[in-house]
Write a protein that holds these residues in place. Structure first.
Motif, PDB file in Angstrom:
ATOM      1  N   ALA A 143       0.856  -1.190   0.000  1.00 19.89           N
ATOM      2  CA  ALA A 143       0.000   0.000   0.000  1.00 19.89           C
ATOM      3  C   ALA A 143       0.889   1.236   0.000  1.00 19.89           C
ATOM      4  CB  ALA A 143      -0.918   0.004   1.211  1.00 19.89           C
ATOM      5  N   ALA A 144       0.390   2.311  -0.566  1.00 18.88           N
ATOM      6  CA  ALA A 144       1.124   3.577  -0.602  1.00 18.88           C
ATOM      7  C   ALA A 144       0.198   4.692  -0.151  1.00 18.88           C
ATOM      8  CB  ALA A 144       1.633   3.866  -2.016  1.00 18.88           C
ATOM      9  N   CYS A 145       0.740   5.675   0.551  1.00 20.12           N
ATOM     10  CA  CYS A 145      -0.085   6.820   0.944  1.00 20.12           C
ATOM     11  C   CYS A 145       0.773   8.077   1.019  1.00 20.12           C
ATOM     12  CB  CYS A 145      -0.804   6.561   2.265  1.00 20.12           C
ATOM     13  SG  CYS A 145       0.261   6.476   3.700  1.00 20.12           S
ATOM     14  N   ALA A 197      -3.393  -1.769  11.187  1.00 16.98           N
ATOM     15  CA  ALA A 197      -3.661  -3.051  10.534  1.00 16.98           C
ATOM     16  C   ALA A 197      -2.421  -3.929  10.445  1.00 16.98           C
ATOM     17  CB  ALA A 197      -4.234  -2.811   9.140  1.00 16.98           C
ATOM     18  N   GLY A 198      -1.295  -3.453  10.944  1.00 11.02           N
ATOM     19  CA  GLY A 198      -0.083  -4.265  10.970  1.00 11.02           C
ATOM     20  C   GLY A 198       0.883  -4.022   9.832  1.00 11.02           C
ATOM     21  N   PHE A 199       0.573  -3.088   8.941  1.00 13.10           N
ATOM     22  CA  PHE A 199       1.483  -2.787   7.833  1.00 13.10           C
ATOM     23  C   PHE A 199       2.743  -2.095   8.362  1.00 13.10           C
ATOM     24  CE2 PHE A 199      -2.343  -3.624   5.594  1.00 13.10           C
ATOM     25  CZ  PHE A 199      -2.026  -3.868   4.267  1.00 13.10           C
ATOM     26  N   ARG A 200       3.871  -2.409   7.750  1.00  9.45           N
ATOM     27  CA  ARG A 200       5.134  -1.780   8.114  1.00  9.45           C
ATOM     28  C   ARG A 200       5.592  -0.831   7.009  1.00  9.45           C
ATOM     29  NH1 ARG A 200       8.967  -6.577  10.674  1.00  9.45           N
ATOM     30  NH2 ARG A 200       7.393  -7.486  12.071  1.00  9.45           N
ATOM     31  N   ARG A 201       6.091   0.308   7.417  1.00  8.57           N
ATOM     32  CA  ARG A 201       6.611   1.248   6.428  1.00  8.57           C
ATOM     33  C   ARG A 201       7.964   0.755   5.927  1.00  8.57           C
ATOM     34  NH1 ARG A 201       7.236   7.419   8.133  1.00  8.57           N
ATOM     35  NH2 ARG A 201       5.079   6.983   8.793  1.00  8.57           N
ATOM     36  N   TYR A 243       4.145   0.967   2.203  1.00  9.38           N
ATOM     37  CA  TYR A 243       3.865   0.036   3.291  1.00  9.38           C
ATOM     38  C   TYR A 243       3.662  -1.372   2.734  1.00  9.38           C
ATOM     39  CZ  TYR A 243       3.065   3.728   6.758  1.00  9.38           C
ATOM     40  OH  TYR A 243       3.222   4.779   7.631  1.00  9.38           O
ATOM     41  N   ALA A 244       3.850  -2.372   3.606  1.00  7.46           N
ATOM     42  CA  ALA A 244       3.574  -3.757   3.201  1.00  7.46           C
ATOM     43  C   ALA A 244       3.235  -4.594   4.425  1.00  7.46           C
ATOM     44  CB  ALA A 244       4.766  -4.360   2.474  1.00  7.46           C
TER      45      ALA A 244
END
Length: 211
Positions: free
Chosen positions: A145-147, A161-165, A185-186
């Motif tokens: 994901a990207a933001c 949600a547990g995503f890490r940068r 993020y992933a």
């Protein structure tokens, strides 16, 4: 539901979890989609690609539906609308896109929320359900994901949600007419720990979506 929907809807995924419903858009959703996007325009446009002059037209919506169905049949992407559990109120949408098989087994996550429903945890619930869909149903290994760095609400959602940068991409996507930097993020399958409670229910045969 249109004739087209009645013929093709059963082969597409639908996820029911934690008081919400995620299902693929149908022709009959047009008015609800148009009205919610129109009411939320000022809220959404700073975070999205520039809207075209026919962004909310019925023809534009029909073309989207065709693309979503093609992606689902090929299992290269799934676009969902987010509703209340009975399926009467449209809250927003989410996409599992750019699905890559083979040695990658990865996808991207995108989402939008109508302004009246933002900030009350609905998209967090949707992301939890989609994590189950991606890892346990589609069998993928990685969600990306990207933001925008300025999008604090999206950053909080992903990190909860547990995503890490994992990185910072310069001029990564063209947002509101400008090339913008993004945080990357992933989340990996072996980092996914389902929340306690009712698991998402899949209400369609995923294997048939490839036929």
């Amino acid at each position: 539901m249109s004739v087209f929907d009645s013929l093709f809807h059963p082969v597409f995924p639908k996820v029911d979890a934690d008081g919400i419903l995620l299902r693929m858009p149908q022709a009959g959703d047009y008015i609800a989609w148009r009205d919610l996007r129109s009411r939320s325009r000022a809220f959404l446009t700073p975070w999205e690609p520039m809207w075209g002059p026919d962004e909310l037209s019925r023809r534009s919506y029909q073309l989207r539906i065709q693309r979503y169905r093609q992606d689902a049949r090929e299992r290269t992407g799934y676009t969902f609308f987010l509703f209340d559990e009975p399926g009467r109120t449209l809250y927003g949408g989410a996409t599992i896109g750019l699905i890559r098989r083979g040695v990658s087994q990865s996808c991207t996550l995108g989402y939008w929320m109508g302004e009246p429903y933002a900030g009350i945890g609905l998209m967090s619930r949707a992301v939890e359900a989609l994590k189950h869909f991606v890892f346990d149903v589609e069998g993928l290994h990685r969600i990306e994901a990207a933001c925008l760095p300025s999008n604090e609400r999206s950053i909080r959602l992903l990190e909860r949600a547990g995503f890490r940068r994992e990185g910072y991409a310069r001029h990564y996507l063209k947002i509101a007419g400008r090339w913008e930097d993004h945080y990357l993020y992933a989340l990996l399958a072996d980092e996914h720990v389902p929340r306690k409670g009712r698991k998402p229910l899949l209400a369609a045969n995923l294997a048939s979506a490839a036929s």
